[in-house]
Motif scaffolding. Structure first.
Motif, PDB file in Angstrom:
ATOM      1  N   SER A   1       0.861  -1.177   0.000  1.00 22.18           N
ATOM      2  CA  SER A   1       0.000   0.000   0.000  1.00 22.18           C
ATOM      3  C   SER A   1       0.899   1.230   0.000  1.00 22.18           C
ATOM      4  N   TYR A   2       0.618   2.173  -0.878  1.00 24.31           N
ATOM      5  CA  TYR A   2       1.470   3.358  -1.040  1.00 24.31           C
ATOM      6  C   TYR A   2       2.931   2.972  -1.271  1.00 24.31           C
ATOM      7  N   ARG A   3       3.135   1.857  -1.979  1.00 25.03           N
ATOM      8  CA  ARG A   3       4.452   1.316  -2.328  1.00 25.03           C
ATOM      9  C   ARG A   3       5.243   0.831  -1.108  1.00 25.03           C
ATOM     10  N   VAL A   4       4.567   0.675   0.011  1.00 24.85           N
ATOM     11  CA  VAL A   4       5.191   0.103   1.207  1.00 24.85           C
ATOM     12  C   VAL A   4       4.757  -1.356   1.300  1.00 24.85           C
ATOM     13  N   LYS A   5       5.737  -2.255   1.438  1.00 27.51           N
ATOM     14  CA  LYS A   5       5.471  -3.695   1.394  1.00 27.51           C
ATOM     15  C   LYS A   5       5.534  -4.285   2.802  1.00 27.51           C
ATOM     16  N   VAL A   6       4.392  -4.829   3.226  1.00 22.92           N
ATOM     17  CA  VAL A   6       4.235  -5.301   4.603  1.00 22.92           C
ATOM     18  C   VAL A   6       3.896  -6.787   4.607  1.00 22.92           C
ATOM     19  N   GLY A   7       4.566  -7.536   5.481  1.00 21.68           N
ATOM     20  CA  GLY A   7       4.264  -8.950   5.664  1.00 21.68           C
ATOM     21  C   GLY A   7       3.789  -9.209   7.082  1.00 21.68           C
ATOM     22  N   ILE A   8       2.867 -10.155   7.229  1.00 22.96           N
ATOM     23  CA  ILE A   8       2.341 -10.508   8.549  1.00 22.96           C
ATOM     24  C   ILE A   8       2.327 -12.024   8.669  1.00 22.96           C
ATOM     25  N   ARG A   9       2.825 -12.535   9.777  1.00 25.77           N
ATOM     26  CA  ARG A   9       2.842 -13.971  10.014  1.00 25.77           C
ATOM     27  C   ARG A   9       2.435 -14.235  11.455  1.00 25.77           C
ATOM     28  N   SER A  10       1.952 -15.463  11.697  1.00 18.84           N
ATOM     29  CA  SER A  10       1.528 -15.813  13.043  1.00 18.84           C
ATOM     30  C   SER A  10       1.550 -17.324  13.220  1.00 18.84           C
ATOM     31  N   ASN A  11       1.633 -17.732  14.469  1.00 17.50           N
ATOM     32  CA  ASN A  11       1.514 -19.149  14.799  1.00 17.50           C
ATOM     33  C   ASN A  11       0.059 -19.519  15.075  1.00 17.50           C
ATOM     34  N   ASN A  12      -0.863 -18.595  14.773  1.00 21.58           N
ATOM     35  CA  ASN A  12      -2.287 -18.818  14.990  1.00 21.58           C
ATOM     36  C   ASN A  12      -3.056 -18.364  13.751  1.00 21.58           C
TER      37      ASN A  12
ATOM     38  N   ASP B   1      -0.908 -20.152  23.742  1.00 27.30           N
ATOM     39  CA  ASP B   1      -2.001 -21.074  24.047  1.00 27.30           C
ATOM     40  C   ASP B   1      -1.991 -21.455  25.526  1.00 27.30           C
ATOM     41  N   ARG B   2      -1.279 -20.667  26.304  1.00 29.19           N
ATOM     42  CA  ARG B   2      -1.187 -20.922  27.749  1.00 29.19           C
ATOM     43  C   ARG B   2      -1.634 -19.684  28.507  1.00 29.19           C
ATOM     44  N   SER B   3      -2.545 -19.854  29.438  1.00 27.20           N
ATOM     45  CA  SER B   3      -3.184 -18.727  30.110  1.00 27.20           C
ATOM     46  C   SER B   3      -2.207 -17.871  30.922  1.00 27.20           C
ATOM     47  N   ARG B   4      -1.073 -18.426  31.290  1.00 27.39           N
ATOM     48  CA  ARG B   4      -0.101 -17.642  32.062  1.00 27.39           C
ATOM     49  C   ARG B   4       0.824 -16.813  31.170  1.00 27.39           C
ATOM     50  N   LYS B   5       0.705 -16.992  29.894  1.00 29.85           N
ATOM     51  CA  LYS B   5       1.563 -16.275  28.963  1.00 29.85           C
ATOM     52  C   LYS B   5       0.808 -15.109  28.325  1.00 29.85           C
ATOM     53  N   LYS B   6       1.552 -14.219  27.718  1.00 31.52           N
ATOM     54  CA  LYS B   6       0.958 -13.110  26.989  1.00 31.52           C
ATOM     55  C   LYS B   6       1.180 -13.303  25.492  1.00 31.52           C
ATOM     56  N   HIS B   7       0.285 -12.715  24.700  1.00 32.41           N
ATOM     57  CA  HIS B   7       0.470 -12.703  23.262  1.00 32.41           C
ATOM     58  C   HIS B   7       1.472 -11.597  22.933  1.00 32.41           C
ATOM     59  N   LEU B   8       2.400 -11.870  22.029  1.00 36.21           N
ATOM     60  CA  LEU B   8       3.452 -10.916  21.697  1.00 36.21           C
ATOM     61  C   LEU B   8       3.406 -10.569  20.213  1.00 36.21           C
ATOM     62  N   VAL B   9       3.659  -9.309  19.907  1.00 34.20           N
ATOM     63  CA  VAL B   9       3.731  -8.863  18.516  1.00 34.20           C
ATOM     64  C   VAL B   9       5.068  -8.165  18.314  1.00 34.20           C
ATOM     65  N   TYR B  10       5.724  -8.520  17.207  1.00 33.43           N
ATOM     66  CA  TYR B  10       7.019  -7.936  16.875  1.00 33.43           C
ATOM     67  C   TYR B  10       6.928  -7.219  15.536  1.00 33.43           C
ATOM     68  N   LYS B  11       7.652  -6.121  15.435  1.00 31.31           N
ATOM     69  CA  LYS B  11       7.872  -5.489  14.138  1.00 31.31           C
ATOM     70  C   LYS B  11       9.319  -5.752  13.775  1.00 31.31           C
ATOM     71  N   ASN B  12       9.501  -6.458  12.657  1.00 30.50           N
ATOM     72  CA  ASN B  12      10.808  -7.013  12.325  1.00 30.50           C
ATOM     73  C   ASN B  12      11.256  -7.871  13.510  1.00 30.50           C
ATOM     74  N   GLU B  13      12.250  -7.471  14.278  1.00 28.79           N
ATOM     75  CA  GLU B  13      12.642  -8.318  15.410  1.00 28.79           C
ATOM     76  C   GLU B  13      12.503  -7.593  16.748  1.00 28.79           C
ATOM     77  N   LYS B  14      11.730  -6.525  16.752  1.00 26.85           N
ATOM     78  CA  LYS B  14      11.548  -5.749  17.972  1.00 26.85           C
ATOM     79  C   LYS B  14      10.143  -5.949  18.522  1.00 26.85           C
TER      80      LYS B  14
ATOM     81  N   HIS C   1      -0.158   0.296  14.272  1.00 29.20           N
ATOM     82  CA  HIS C   1       1.265   0.159  13.937  1.00 29.20           C
ATOM     83  C   HIS C   1       1.458  -0.089  12.441  1.00 29.20           C
ATOM     84  N   ILE C   2       0.576  -0.867  11.855  1.00 31.35           N
ATOM     85  CA  ILE C   2       0.682  -1.144  10.414  1.00 31.35           C
ATOM     86  C   ILE C   2       0.452   0.141   9.620  1.00 31.35           C
ATOM     87  N   ARG C   3      -0.591   0.889   9.965  1.00 28.83           N
ATOM     88  CA  ARG C   3      -0.844   2.157   9.267  1.00 28.83           C
ATOM     89  C   ARG C   3       0.314   3.132   9.473  1.00 28.83           C
ATOM     90  N   MET C   4       0.864   3.155  10.685  1.00 23.07           N
ATOM     91  CA  MET C   4       1.987   4.038  10.972  1.00 23.07           C
ATOM     92  C   MET C   4       3.197   3.693  10.113  1.00 23.07           C
TER      93      MET C   4
END
Length: 279
Positions: free
Chosen positions: A28-39, A76-89, A107-110
């Protein structure tokens, strides 16, 4: 490989060893974005949201073409949190029961706003008054969406409540995402509402910019507009430009064009309804 400190010990994450269930990519607007997940369910929810997330369109591309990658590590474990990374951050942590993806969408729009190389994205609301645009530069929690919604109710065409998208010739383009309204559930959570639900209409064509309205909400403030110089207008706009660090020369060139054709007015404002009545 990414490392981060959780208060007790440093943990290492090897992204190559995570079992990614699926992925997709778009441009979008010549910016190339990829999204992946284990879910896969998370990915499907996000894909369903893309037309609302990117109201001016996008095209699907191969994941290998992506230059900015968002990785969603869903627990998939209630004691854990879901995490999102941009590149490796790491950029987002969600509670186990939290399925809200609006922060990720932001974050994607930004990212698109920051790296679009043929447009300048300003943090701003934008509407059309007669044959020219009014841009209201401001960051989140400033009340600009509420003001834009009130202006749309009064017949001004809606262009955006988040970004004013300006091309190299200084024309404003529509970015008519759903209005992200706060105050319906609480002061922080957003509810996305179509501008048509307010009786408003979306703008559809690029237009000249006639007014930059620099305003600050102050309870019971008086309407006392002050005309600013083009230089002051550029300074105010730079503070709200997303790509000023990535492409400063282009941003300054476009802002110079805009300030030569638009008036810049600064004023405090009271409640959005009262202020909008002046239009």
């Amino acid at each position: 490989m990414e490392s981060y400190f959780d208060g007790k010990k440093e943990r290492k994450i090897n992204f190559d060893k995570i079992d990614w269930e699926g992925f997709f990519a778009f441009e979008s607007y010549r910016v190339k974005v990829g999204i992946r997940s284990n879910n896969l369910e998370v990915l499907e929810k996000l894909k369903e949201r893309l037309p609302f997330l990117l109201p001016t369109g996008y095209r699907e591309i191969r994941f290998s073409e992506a230059e900015h990658i968002f990785s969603i590590r869903w627990s998939d474990r209630s004691r854990k949190k879901h995490l999102v990374y941009k590149n490796e951050k790491e950029i987002i942590r969600l509670a186990f029961k939290d399925w809200k993806l609006d922060l990720l969408e932001s974050h994607i729009r930004m990212t698109i706003a920051e790296f679009a190389d043929e447009f300048v994205f300003l943090h701003a609301g934008a509407v059309r008054f007669k044959d020219k645009a009014i841009i209201i530069p401001a960051r989140s929690f400033s009340g600009k969406t509420t003001l834009v919604a009130e202006l749309a109710k009064r017949g001004l065409e809606y262009y955006s409540d988040e970004y004013a998208v300006i091309d190299k010739d200084g024309f404003l383009h529509p970015f008519p995402k759903q209005l992200s309204m706060r105050g319906i559930i609480n002061d922080h959570e957003q509810v996305d509402i179509d501008v048509e639900d307010y009786g408003g209409k979306r703008g559809e064509e690029p237009i000249n910019i006639g007014l930059i309205l620099v305003s600050k909400y102050i309870k019971r403030a008086k309407f006392q507009p002050k005309l600013m110089s083009s230089g002051e207008g550029i300074i105010e706009s730079i503070a709200n430009s997303v790509s000023i660090r990535q492409n400063p020369e282009f941003v300054l060139k476009v802002l110079g064009i805009v300030m030569n054709q638009a008036k810049v007015v600064k004023t405090n404002r009271s409640e959005a309804k009262k202020f909008a009545d002046k239009f």
